[in-house]
Scaffold this motif. Sequence first.
Motif, PDB file in Angstrom:
ATOM      1  N   VAL A   1       0.836  -1.212   0.000  1.00 51.83           N
ATOM      2  CA  VAL A   1       0.000   0.000   0.000  1.00 51.83           C
ATOM      3  C   VAL A   1       0.863   1.251   0.000  1.00 51.83           C
ATOM      4  CG1 VAL A   1      -1.697   1.313   1.321  1.00 51.83           C
ATOM      5  CG2 VAL A   1      -1.941  -1.159   1.119  1.00 51.83           C
ATOM      6  N   GLY A   2       1.930   1.235   0.848  1.00 54.17           N
ATOM      7  CA  GLY A   2       2.825   2.392   0.889  1.00 54.17           C
ATOM      8  C   GLY A   2       3.523   2.613  -0.437  1.00 54.17           C
ATOM      9  N   GLY A   3       3.966   1.508  -1.084  1.00 57.69           N
ATOM     10  CA  GLY A   3       4.614   1.644  -2.393  1.00 57.69           C
ATOM     11  C   GLY A   3       3.675   2.183  -3.447  1.00 57.69           C
ATOM     12  N   PHE A   4       2.426   1.703  -3.419  1.00 53.50           N
ATOM     13  CA  PHE A   4       1.435   2.197  -4.383  1.00 53.50           C
ATOM     14  C   PHE A   4       1.183   3.690  -4.195  1.00 53.50           C
ATOM     15  CE2 PHE A   4      -3.036   3.188  -5.268  1.00 53.50           C
ATOM     16  CZ  PHE A   4      -3.070   2.920  -6.639  1.00 53.50           C
ATOM     17  N   ILE A   5       1.068   4.114  -2.940  1.00 52.96           N
ATOM     18  CA  ILE A   5       0.837   5.530  -2.659  1.00 52.96           C
ATOM     19  C   ILE A   5       2.025   6.367  -3.120  1.00 52.96           C
ATOM     20  CG2 ILE A   5       0.512   7.234  -0.817  1.00 52.96           C
ATOM     21  CD1 ILE A   5      -1.056   5.128   0.713  1.00 52.96           C
ATOM     22  N   ALA A   6       3.258   5.843  -2.879  1.00 54.40           N
ATOM     23  CA  ALA A   6       4.454   6.569  -3.305  1.00 54.40           C
ATOM     24  C   ALA A   6       4.497   6.710  -4.817  1.00 54.40           C
ATOM     25  CB  ALA A   6       5.706   5.859  -2.795  1.00 54.40           C
ATOM     26  N   LEU A   7       4.190   5.614  -5.545  1.00 54.00           N
ATOM     27  CA  LEU A   7       4.159   5.683  -7.003  1.00 54.00           C
ATOM     28  C   LEU A   7       3.103   6.663  -7.502  1.00 54.00           C
ATOM     29  CD1 LEU A   7       4.581   1.900  -7.945  1.00 54.00           C
ATOM     30  CD2 LEU A   7       6.263   3.733  -8.228  1.00 54.00           C
ATOM     31  N   LEU A   8       1.955   6.668  -6.822  1.00 54.74           N
ATOM     32  CA  LEU A   8       0.886   7.586  -7.212  1.00 54.74           C
ATOM     33  C   LEU A   8       1.323   9.038  -7.028  1.00 54.74           C
ATOM     34  CD1 LEU A   8      -2.042   7.891  -8.148  1.00 54.74           C
ATOM     35  CD2 LEU A   8      -2.747   7.800  -5.756  1.00 54.74           C
TER      36      LEU A   8
END
Length: 228
Positions: free
Chosen positions: A169-176
């Motif tokens: 989830v944290g990686g997805f948010i960072a990519l977003l």
Amino acid sequence: METQPGRKFLLELRCTCFLLIIIFTVSGVWALEMSTGKIPFVEAVNGSDVLVLCTYVSCIGIKDLYFKWEFNNNGTMQKVIDGTIPTDNVDPVNTVIYRDRVDFVGLSKTNNLSMMIWNVTFEDAGEYTCFGKNPKEKGKNHSAIFTLYVVDELRVVDNTLTIIIVSCVGGFIALLVIFMLLKNFTLFVLAKLEEKNKECLVSSSGIDNTENGLSGTKTTPKATPKKA
């Protein structure tokens, strides 16, 4: 047309239903309630001390409230503690403890009927019932169950799955966030390039008009040569 007896019967039926609704509503609000907490169980290590929670509430108050703790020993209910609370905000009287390593720690001022079990053993594991009977309610009984689990050691919770989910989830948010920053930066650069192109077109158009001598432009007249 309705007859007089028929109207009378309907009126009596309505009154009866209305009274029943009031009785059920009032009894639901005024009834004594026993509670062993939002999480009515605990897992304790063998040899530790455990607080077994129980509280009560009654909107009409209490008078000679009888309470007791019972332990379910393979289907046989064994009394652990019992006593009486004369009225609200008065400490219990005639409290009797029937088992070793048990203390009553409740207080009437806080509607608390909890007990403490010291140095728990595996034999202490099981269901404990907190029972209450308020004479103001014409002998109705109320109870709540608390379950005690006794283990050698507390289980270590495996957080691997939780860590993986949080990381994803944290990686997805960072990519977003990175995508949004790149998008805004790209739009900013394109806007600047478009603005620069417009300025170049305006400048080029002005130069062409001047060179071609179009209307609206000023030209410097050539001087007439003098005759000798």
